[in-house]
Scaffold this motif. Sequence first.
Motif, PDB file in Angstrom:
ATOM      1  N   PHE A  37      -5.331   1.771  -1.380  1.00  0.00           N
ATOM      2  CA  PHE A  37      -5.754   0.991  -2.756  1.00  0.00           C
ATOM      3  C   PHE A  37      -6.500  -0.362  -2.899  1.00  0.00           C
ATOM      4  O   PHE A  37      -6.261  -1.139  -1.767  1.00  0.00           O
ATOM      5  CB  PHE A  37      -4.400   0.990  -3.525  1.00  0.00           C
ATOM      6  N   GLY A  72      -5.205   8.563  -7.029  1.00  0.00           N
ATOM      7  CA  GLY A  72      -5.085   8.098  -5.713  1.00  0.00           C
ATOM      8  C   GLY A  72      -4.426   9.303  -4.601  1.00  0.00           C
ATOM      9  O   GLY A  72      -4.782   8.970  -3.498  1.00  0.00           O
ATOM     10  N   GLU A  88      -5.852  -2.536  -8.008  1.00  0.00           N
ATOM     11  CA  GLU A  88      -4.812  -1.567  -8.288  1.00  0.00           C
ATOM     12  C   GLU A  88      -3.520  -2.076  -7.904  1.00  0.00           C
ATOM     13  O   GLU A  88      -2.555  -1.852  -8.700  1.00  0.00           O
ATOM     14  CB  GLU A  88      -5.314  -0.275  -7.485  1.00  0.00           C
ATOM     15  N   VAL A 141      -1.257   5.488  -9.533  1.00  0.00           N
ATOM     16  CA  VAL A 141      -1.916   6.248  -8.635  1.00  0.00           C
ATOM     17  C   VAL A 141      -2.413   7.481  -9.164  1.00  0.00           C
ATOM     18  O   VAL A 141      -3.481   7.861  -9.000  1.00  0.00           O
ATOM     19  CB  VAL A 141      -0.600   6.811  -7.664  1.00  0.00           C
ATOM     20  N   SER A 196      -9.475  -1.399   1.456  1.00  0.00           N
ATOM     21  CA  SER A 196      -9.244  -0.201   0.506  1.00  0.00           C
ATOM     22  C   SER A 196      -9.858   0.996   0.931  1.00  0.00           C
ATOM     23  O   SER A 196     -10.667   0.845   2.065  1.00  0.00           O
ATOM     24  CB  SER A 196      -9.702  -0.388  -0.943  1.00  0.00           C
ATOM     25  N   ARG A 211      -7.659  10.711  -3.303  1.00  0.00           N
ATOM     26  CA  ARG A 211      -8.372   9.783  -2.606  1.00  0.00           C
ATOM     27  C   ARG A 211      -7.829   9.885  -0.999  1.00  0.00           C
ATOM     28  O   ARG A 211      -8.674  10.077  -0.231  1.00  0.00           O
ATOM     29  CB  ARG A 211      -8.220   8.535  -3.087  1.00  0.00           C
ATOM     30  N   GLN A 233       0.681  -1.295   0.131  1.00  0.00           N
ATOM     31  CA  GLN A 233       0.030   0.094  -0.017  1.00  0.00           C
ATOM     32  C   GLN A 233       0.833   1.235  -0.174  1.00  0.00           C
ATOM     33  O   GLN A 233       0.957   1.785   1.107  1.00  0.00           O
ATOM     34  CB  GLN A 233      -1.012  -0.070   1.212  1.00  0.00           C
ATOM     35  N   PRO A 234       1.577   1.709  -1.159  1.00  0.00           N
ATOM     36  CA  PRO A 234       1.435   0.945  -2.396  1.00  0.00           C
ATOM     37  C   PRO A 234       2.698   0.255  -2.648  1.00  0.00           C
ATOM     38  O   PRO A 234       3.629  -0.107  -1.699  1.00  0.00           O
ATOM     39  CB  PRO A 234       1.453   2.301  -3.296  1.00  0.00           C
TER      40      PRO A 234
END
Lengths: 181, 181, 181, 181, 181, 181
Positions: free
Chosen positions: E50, E162, E54, E157, E43, E165, E13-14
Amino acid sequence: MEKKRGLLIGRMQPVHNGHIQVIKETLKDVDEIIIGIGSAQLSHTLKDPFTAGERVMMLTQALSENSIKHRHYYIIPMEDIQLNAVWPAHVKMMTPPFSKVFTGNPLVDRLFREEGYDVTRPPLFNREELSGTEVRYRMLHDENWESLVPQATVDIVSEVDGIQRLKDLSKKEVSDLKKRE
Amino acid sequence: MEKKRGLLIGRMQPVHNGHIQVIKETLKDVDEIIIGIGSAQLSHTLKDPFTAGERVMMLTQALSENSIKHRHYYIIPMEDIQLNAVWPAHVKMMTPPFSKVFTGNPLVDRLFREEGYDVTRPPLFNREELSGTEVRYRMLHDENWESLVPQATVDIVSEVDGIQRLKDLSKKEVSDLKKRE
Amino acid sequence: MEKKRGLLIGRMQPVHNGHIQVIKETLKDVDEIIIGIGSAQLSHTLKDPFTAGERVMMLTQALSENSIKHRHYYIIPMEDIQLNAVWPAHVKMMTPPFSKVFTGNPLVDRLFREEGYDVTRPPLFNREELSGTEVRYRMLHDENWESLVPQATVDIVSEVDGIQRLKDLSKKEVSDLKKRE
Amino acid sequence: MEKKRGLLIGRMQPVHNGHIQVIKETLKDVDEIIIGIGSAQLSHTLKDPFTAGERVMMLTQALSENSIKHRHYYIIPMEDIQLNAVWPAHVKMMTPPFSKVFTGNPLVDRLFREEGYDVTRPPLFNREELSGTEVRYRMLHDENWESLVPQATVDIVSEVDGIQRLKDLSKKEVSDLKKRE
Amino acid sequence: MEKKRGLLIGRMQPVHNGHIQVIKETLKDVDEIIIGIGSAQLSHTLKDPFTAGERVMMLTQALSENSIKHRHYYIIPMEDIQLNAVWPAHVKMMTPPFSKVFTGNPLVDRLFREEGYDVTRPPLFNREELSGTEVRYRMLHDENWESLVPQATVDIVSEVDGIQRLKDLSKKEVSDLKKRE
Amino acid sequence: MEKKRGLLIGRMQPVHNGHIQVIKETLKDVDEIIIGIGSAQLSHTLKDPFTAGERVMMLTQALSENSIKHRHYYIIPMEDIQLNAVWPAHVKMMTPPFSKVFTGNPLVDRLFREEGYDVTRPPLFNREELSGTEVRYRMLHDENWESLVPQATVDIVSEVDGIQRLKDLSKKEVSDLKKRE
């Protein structure tokens, strides 16, 4: 004449002398005691190191060791469910019929009381020392835990390599040495 | 002409005057409001003392008390699911079709926005006092909580013995008087 | 004086005139009826084509269409759970308190009877025609289903493209033309 | 010297004489037998009428009735899980360690064999009559089922009103008199 | 000759450069590496922003970018399960057979060791900077996170919006400005 | 320019030549194909004998064997969920973004169509012989199944002792020789 049965639930991580004393005490009040081993699905954590099967084995042998007659108790592993309002029905499904509940836990007390059960707080013996928390603390710090538990617990902890399991689980993950979170 | 429907979700532990005011306010904007009662599976905890059924009953009677026409709202209990990315689809399955979402919760906001919904923050009224946290605090400490909620909530809390439930759940477990943890 | 509430559960795939007649009939016997929409988690199959949300919408509008006063009923979607012995407790969690159960289903009858409820079989009206099975059969075969259901059902089936959904779901998978199994 | 433990799993709907005979037979081969009560979550169906708790009680009393020493067995209710490949691990979590599996079920046989266990088919005694299917058939048709089961089963079926439960569950739902499906 | 396969699990993540370096390093020791993407069900939280999909996409493209031959790895999303004692069996069900486990997590280490696996701690590279926590912190505070991750992560991303988000999810809920709790 | 991705789902019990041909065919239409291995939780039954991990391995090796470039596909195991209306959201969570769905299954077709996806029926090749049902039938009856599958499937079925697994699972349980049911 119908038997009077009581319910007593504990996580028993691990089984210690306090459990045995409480079981003996409640058996003065009911004919048979149903002993639920709580959070049966948990194991391999610092707070819940032992599997349901290991705890069933500890308790069965400890009761035998203490000459408690088998016709007087039932041992039933019980998984947690997330729905408090449904939990008493779940317990009833997994157990013989009972009319009395022994618990010191306010949630369990309230839930069964709302269902109309007779709920009593069981006596606690030397609570300072006789608690799972204390036993696990001593296991982890090489202090004398054996005096707090029945011989059955000593034997089975040894058989399943329980002290090392606890110590392994207490290790820090390398990645936890993080700069920020 | 098709109706414009909005979605509003809250745990409503318990239903208080702020909920009623927000529902009235959103009904100025949409024809029908779908009111999701969140965390429907929870009950009997200090943060979530009331069952879904008790909350449905509180809200239904409170809306009736406030002369909100029934053809303007739907009340739907909604259980939490653990998968955020799937949650909007779950909500859609349980509700009539809607095009607008009212929420002050950043996660709900983001999830529905990613699904293409029109998301608005609903107005909050006297947030200092009109919150479930405040109501539950007053219930537990014998302060005046009745003025913060509709009469329906007062009635139903009384019918289900809610104050005593909350007080019982707030008791310490004896075994929590542990030496160490 | 406390209200007398009854429980009635049906899958309502879809809501038809028999449901409305039974609801009217039971309301002669109780003050309020809790209508559980069963198998709420199911949709998009030949036997259960409509989502819980679609069925809630059908029933809400149909009751309004029939001038049944909203203060007389609650509509609650109910997901199936796999544990029969726990099911009545689950229903109780999701609903206002009730004392009477109306059901023609032997399992529901037995389960609530074992919990001490007063269980009655509701009257059935023109069962030959007024059944979900019959309505779905006619939908699929382009026969007259509209006469068996309230206008609300006609409207919502149309809004959600329900006839085509049913017909699509009835298609054979190509791979089902297998040589053997 | 370490004890040799075996595993035996059955639904025991209800406990009958065949179960007792098999348990006696396997105890000639191992020191202790772990008896899993399968499909513990099921009850109140024609195939699985009794709850896990009722079955635990039947078996415990029947073994006592047959003078099988308690230090020789463990009784553990086991819920079905949907993942075959994970099932042996689930069984191991719920039970004391064992090295031998007794089963006549090809899936259980294969799953434990893939995990490296010693799997044996237990002897079957008078399989024509000693099967749960036969016992339930006789219960439903007022034939002599009592001769096929231990006294404990007779007593508990009576205590929980088991014959009537089975007969109630066998009733047809009115709505099953449908024209078509 | 049979291939030697290893297992490596991370939440990713990530996906960052540390993951790629560890994968390269472990491939010196085994023929094929099975890369489990942990907590696949999570997520849209600050700690797990994510989706599984993803993350699969990030890792697949990053490995390709780094010229790691596809015949050398498998990428498998893995949902958490609540039962520690069953988890290794669950992992085995979802993956090709493996004989070696690379992990720095004490629980994963212990669980697989109890199942008889060869468990090794993988090397960590520049752990101060190469951690998901650090990357997410920088994303949220507009610091340079791009240098810590492969180009694939930067691209994806951006594709899934991302950064916004994460920033949206970090907002306070208005109702969290409560007086008391 | 953004890539065009398609989704294709199959149980692949086991991977056969039809799967490979369909994948090749769909890759003429999209840049990348996401291959979902359906019913990932199932294994060890006559209809679903192989674990998700075994099927991932079969497919990965078969695609490599067929010189399909890895940058063109993703392989994702997908567990069934019981909620049809939520299933497309679940699939989206587990996969990279896609715009096209290839399916011959009417339910999958309808569910994704309701979500606005472009759904196409993939071509089927020699469906008489190239079906999982046919392959499993031949495996069980010692007929020539190897010609219907890629070499990878032959190798892995052999490695996991798949033929014997299938034959073991097809055995009758002794207790199924019941008098009545």
